[in-house]
Design an enzyme around this catalytic site. Structure first.
Site, PDB file in Angstrom:
ATOM      1  CD  GLU A  45      45.029  14.360 -15.325  1.00 16.19           C
ATOM      2  OE1 GLU A  45      44.394  15.152 -15.705  1.00 16.19           O
ATOM      3  OE2 GLU A  45      44.944  13.353 -14.540  1.00 16.19           O
TER       4      GLU A  45
ATOM      5  CB  CYS B 240      46.901   6.296 -14.513  1.00 19.44           C
ATOM      6  SG  CYS B 240      46.006   6.907 -15.535  1.00 19.44           S
TER       7      CYS B 240
ATOM      8  CD  GLU C  83      50.536   4.214  -9.687  1.00 21.40           C
ATOM      9  OE1 GLU C  83      51.614   4.850  -9.699  1.00 21.40           O
ATOM     10  OE2 GLU C  83      49.498   4.258 -10.232  1.00 21.40           O
TER      11      GLU C  83
ATOM     12  CE  LYS D  41      61.374  14.460 -19.232  1.00 22.02           C
ATOM     13  NZ  LYS D  41      61.542  12.811 -19.741  1.00 22.02           N
TER      14      LYS D  41
HETATM   15  N1  LIG Z   1      46.790  10.148 -14.063  1.00 20.79           N
HETATM   16  C1  LIG Z   1      46.960   9.995 -15.258  1.00 20.79           C
HETATM   17  O1  LIG Z   1      46.279  10.527 -16.081  1.00 20.79           O
HETATM   18  C2  LIG Z   1      48.302   9.077 -15.392  1.00 20.79           C
HETATM   19  C3  LIG Z   1      48.378   8.670 -16.534  1.00 20.79           C
HETATM   20  C4  LIG Z   1      49.766   7.691 -16.958  1.00 20.79           C
HETATM   21  C5  LIG Z   1      50.474   7.652 -15.981  1.00 20.79           C
HETATM   22  N2  LIG Z   1      50.369   7.980 -14.852  1.00 20.79           N
HETATM   23  C6  LIG Z   1      51.029   7.708 -13.709  1.00 20.79           C
HETATM   24  O2  LIG Z   1      52.685   7.830 -14.217  1.00 20.79           O
HETATM   25  C7  LIG Z   1      53.524   6.748 -13.489  1.00 20.79           C
HETATM   26  C8  LIG Z   1      54.019   6.065 -14.434  1.00 20.79           C
HETATM   27  O3  LIG Z   1      54.779   6.849 -15.240  1.00 20.79           O
HETATM   28  P1  LIG Z   1      56.559   7.335 -15.257  1.00 20.79           P
HETATM   29  O4  LIG Z   1      57.125   5.884 -14.327  1.00 20.79           O
HETATM   30  O5  LIG Z   1      57.010   7.841 -16.478  1.00 20.79           O
HETATM   31  O6  LIG Z   1      56.368   8.267 -14.053  1.00 20.79           O
HETATM   32  P2  LIG Z   1      57.635   9.113 -13.513  1.00 20.79           P
HETATM   33  O7  LIG Z   1      56.997  10.252 -12.605  1.00 20.79           O
HETATM   34  O8  LIG Z   1      58.752   8.459 -13.184  1.00 20.79           O
HETATM   35  O9  LIG Z   1      58.144   9.852 -14.896  1.00 20.79           O
HETATM   36  C9  LIG Z   1      57.122  10.615 -15.738  1.00 20.79           C
HETATM   37  C10 LIG Z   1      57.960  11.672 -16.555  1.00 20.79           C
HETATM   38  O10 LIG Z   1      58.453  12.511 -15.754  1.00 20.79           O
HETATM   39  C11 LIG Z   1      60.099  12.895 -15.673  1.00 20.79           C
HETATM   40  N3  LIG Z   1      60.475  13.040 -14.581  1.00 20.79           N
HETATM   41  C12 LIG Z   1      60.676  12.294 -13.611  1.00 20.79           C
HETATM   42  N4  LIG Z   1      61.258  12.796 -12.677  1.00 20.79           N
HETATM   43  C13 LIG Z   1      61.147  14.423 -12.776  1.00 20.79           C
HETATM   44  C14 LIG Z   1      61.451  15.482 -12.121  1.00 20.79           C
HETATM   45  N5  LIG Z   1      62.096  15.377 -10.856  1.00 20.79           N
HETATM   46  N6  LIG Z   1      61.403  16.615 -12.769  1.00 20.79           N
HETATM   47  C15 LIG Z   1      61.125  16.594 -14.097  1.00 20.79           C
HETATM   48  N7  LIG Z   1      60.702  15.745 -14.817  1.00 20.79           N
HETATM   49  C16 LIG Z   1      60.539  14.391 -14.022  1.00 20.79           C
HETATM   50  C17 LIG Z   1      60.323  11.524 -16.352  1.00 20.79           C
HETATM   51  O11 LIG Z   1      61.647  12.052 -17.446  1.00 20.79           O
HETATM   52  C18 LIG Z   1      58.989  11.184 -17.362  1.00 20.79           C
HETATM   53  O12 LIG Z   1      59.174  11.856 -18.607  1.00 20.79           O
HETATM   54  C19 LIG Z   1      52.349   5.821 -12.620  1.00 20.79           C
HETATM   55  O13 LIG Z   1      52.339   6.241 -11.275  1.00 20.79           O
HETATM   56  C20 LIG Z   1      50.971   6.329 -13.247  1.00 20.79           C
HETATM   57  O14 LIG Z   1      49.959   6.334 -12.239  1.00 20.79           O
HETATM   58  C21 LIG Z   1      49.219   9.012 -14.317  1.00 20.79           C
HETATM   59  N1  LIG Z   2      44.284  10.585 -20.016  1.00 15.21           N
HETATM   60  C1  LIG Z   2      43.815   9.327 -20.643  1.00 15.21           C
HETATM   61  C2  LIG Z   2      44.435   8.189 -20.068  1.00 15.21           C
HETATM   62  C3  LIG Z   2      45.303   8.060 -18.835  1.00 15.21           C
HETATM   63  C4  LIG Z   2      45.834   6.775 -18.899  1.00 15.21           C
HETATM   64  C5  LIG Z   2      46.682   6.629 -17.597  1.00 15.21           C
HETATM   65  O1  LIG Z   2      47.413   5.682 -17.764  1.00 15.21           O
HETATM   66  C6  LIG Z   2      42.881   9.495 -21.764  1.00 15.21           C
HETATM   67  O2  LIG Z   2      42.382   8.459 -22.012  1.00 15.21           O
HETATM   68  O3  LIG Z   2      42.882  10.706 -22.262  1.00 15.21           O
END
Ligand SMILES: NC(=O)c1ccc[n+]([C@@H]2O[C@H](COP(=O)([O-])OP(=O)(O)OC[C@H]3O[C@@H](n4cnc5c(N)ncnc54)[C@H](O)[C@@H]3O)[C@@H](O)[C@H]2O)c1
Ligand SMILES: N/C(=C\C=C\C=O)C(=O)O
Length: 489
Positions: free
Chosen positions: A257, A291, A393, A181
């Protein structure tokens, strides 16, 4: 970008595109226009996807050899390559990012993810241990990797195809079947990938795509489904916590992640121009929606005033524009909702006593972009280490710059965070680089660079930044079950 007749983005289940009764709008963050209507999966849709994934395990996919699977994943990579510009257009439409970024990062990494895990699966070794026994004949132990089974995949909107395929590719390389998803904010490139999967000959039910939101929608129906064997998620820390609760009863394996509040540290012996350029990248790439971005910047006091002045000058020179504009540096945020969140921190910073070095508001263009989700790239100084703007964040184009005096102090301050994802160190003293890097409590440290990626390395965070590691054999460890076989000789 105007769309006369918005397309309908459908689920992809058991090798077929299927609709569902309800849909939601996919809005372009550049100008607020409607890009597509997107099907919203209900419980029955998710049930059907899980059933298809389970069935596919018992079909030709389950009998395929590793080289055959790897060959198929290379065909998927070829398929993305063949439709490269369509993927670029899809990613740009959903996110408003610069076209050059979509080309050089997002779609390029989508291809690389499939190729690297296809090759890794083909070449990964397993373990063997000969052991002596009392009868002198000995025994042989060897390990085998088996697919986990049906894997649930949930990904975020900030690097849509990159992060979606960063999970799909290794899951399939290890012989699993998936229900994946994408974020409701960025459904388009995942939908294109489903077409590529079908055309590459991935057997029906191996790759299933469902669209929808999180809570009380596709995401939650998937995490709570008894029919999945493991769940991999990238997104906000608080969502990770909710998902952990959802899978707990089934004791399902999770890979998380999550969020970050990453630091960049500029020591007095840094290459000044390189550090300025590096901090500009790590603060404003993808409108700060990575992130790994540095929302906390610490600069040795001896360089502080000069560094702040340099960042101010470069921030005010950033070209904020349409995705295809010549020399564009930054596009909008992903949505008006996310812009409201970032702007709430812009206001909060003033209440917390910030000095606004640059930005702090919304740019005025006098054209369609005024209906988009643009914000000004912003630089603060003067906040305390325990301010909400320096601990929470924000996930936007913003950084706070603070001075520091010595190594012990800065190691303590950088580690004083509930997150632990990444850190960038700028110093030409490489003894210091190695000494400090190992004392920073994060999963990823870059020295004199930022977001330079070798896909074989472990990627992930500690504390609220996540659980587990992705990349190289670390992905194989999550997406396969390792069994030991002991044979008495
Ligand atoms: N550590 C990493 O590699 C990494 C990479 C990219 C983004 N992020 C983090 O992601 C966040 C931004 O992304 P976002 O706004 O899409 O995050 P989010 O948690 O709002 O949503 C991420 C995904 O989870 C789904 N989702 C939301 N609530 C859910 C639940 N209760 N059960 C199941 N699925 C659910 C959403 O539909 C979406 O597909 C930031 O905090 C960023 O730091 C981390
Ligand atoms: N997981 C990775 C990036 C994550 C980025 C976060 O926003 C990658 O480069 O493999």
């Amino acid at each position: 970008m105007k769309s006369d007749t918005p397309v309908l983005l459908r689920h992809f289940i058991n090798g077929e595109f299927v609709s569902s009764a309800s849909t939601f709008d996919n809005i372009c963050p550049v100008d607020g226009s409607l890009i597509a209507k997107v099907c919203e999966a209900d419980q029955a849709t998710v049930d059907a996807a899980v059933t298809a994934a389970r069935k596919a395990l018992d079909g030709p996919w389950g009998q395929m050899s590793v080289p055959q699977r790897a060959q198929l994943l290379h065909k998927v990579a070829d398929g993305i390559q063949a439709r490269f510009e369509e993927f670029v257009a899809a990613e740009v439409a959903d996110t408003g990012r610069p076209v050059h970024q979509a080309r050089s990062l997002d779609i390029a990494r989508g291809i690389a993810n499939f190729r690297s895990f296809a090759d890794l699966a083909s070449t990964a070794n397993t373990d063997a241990y000969e052991m002596p026994t009392a009868d002198g004949l000995g025994a042989l132990n060897y390990t085998v990797r088996k697919p986990v089974g049906v894997v649930g995949i949930i990904s975020p909107w900030n690097l849509p195809l990159l992060l979606f395929t960063w999970k799909v590719a290794p899951a399939l390389a290890c012989g699993n079947t998936v229900i994946a998803k994408p974020s409701e904010e960025s459904p388009s490139s995942a939908s294109l990938l489903a077409e590529v999967m079908r055309d590459a000959g991935v057997p029906p039910g191996v790759f299933n795509l469902i669209h929808g939101h999180g809570v009380n929608s596709a995401g939650e129906f998937l995490t709570r489904h008894a029919g999945i064997d493991a769940l991999t998620f990238t997104g906000e820390s608080r969502t990770g916590s909710a998902i952990m609760k959802a899978v707990a009863d089934g004791v399902k394996e999770v890979s998380f992640e999550l969020g970050g509040k990453n630091a960049a540290v500029v020591f007095e012996d840094a290459d000044f121009d390189a550090a300025v350029a590096g901090v500009m990248r790590s603060s404003f790439t993808n409108s700060g929606q990575v992130c790994l971005c540095s929302e906390r910047v610490y600069v040795h006091r001896s360089l502080f005033d000069k560094f702040v002045a340099a960042i101010k000058q470069k921030t005010e020179a950033l070209k904020i524009d349409f995705p295809d504009a010549e020399g564009v540096d930054m596009g909008p945020l992903i949505s008006h909702g996310h812009r409201d969140k970032v702007l709430s921190y812009y206001r909060l910073a003033l209440e917390e006593g910030a000095t606004v070095v640059s930005g702090g508001g919304v740019p005025h263009f006098g054209d369609a972009r005024d209906q988009g989700a643009y914000v000004q790239p912003t630089v603060w100084t003067g906040l305390s280490d325990d301010a909400r703007c320096t601990t929470e964040e924000i996930f936007g184009p913003v950084c706070h710059i603070a001075p520091f005096d010595d190594e012990e102090e800065i190691i303590r301050r950088v580690n004083d965070s509930k997150y632990g994802l990444a850190c960038a160190l700028w110093t030409t003293n490489l003894s210091r680089a190695h000494r400090v890097a190992r004392r920073i409590h994060v999963g990823l440290v870059w020295v004199n660079t930022w977001y330079l990626r070798d896909l074989r390395t472990p990627f992930g965070g500690v504390k609220l930044s996540g659980l587990g590691r992705e990349g190289g054999r670390y992905s194989l460890d999550f997406y396969s079950d390792v069994a030991n076989i002991c044979v008495k000789l």
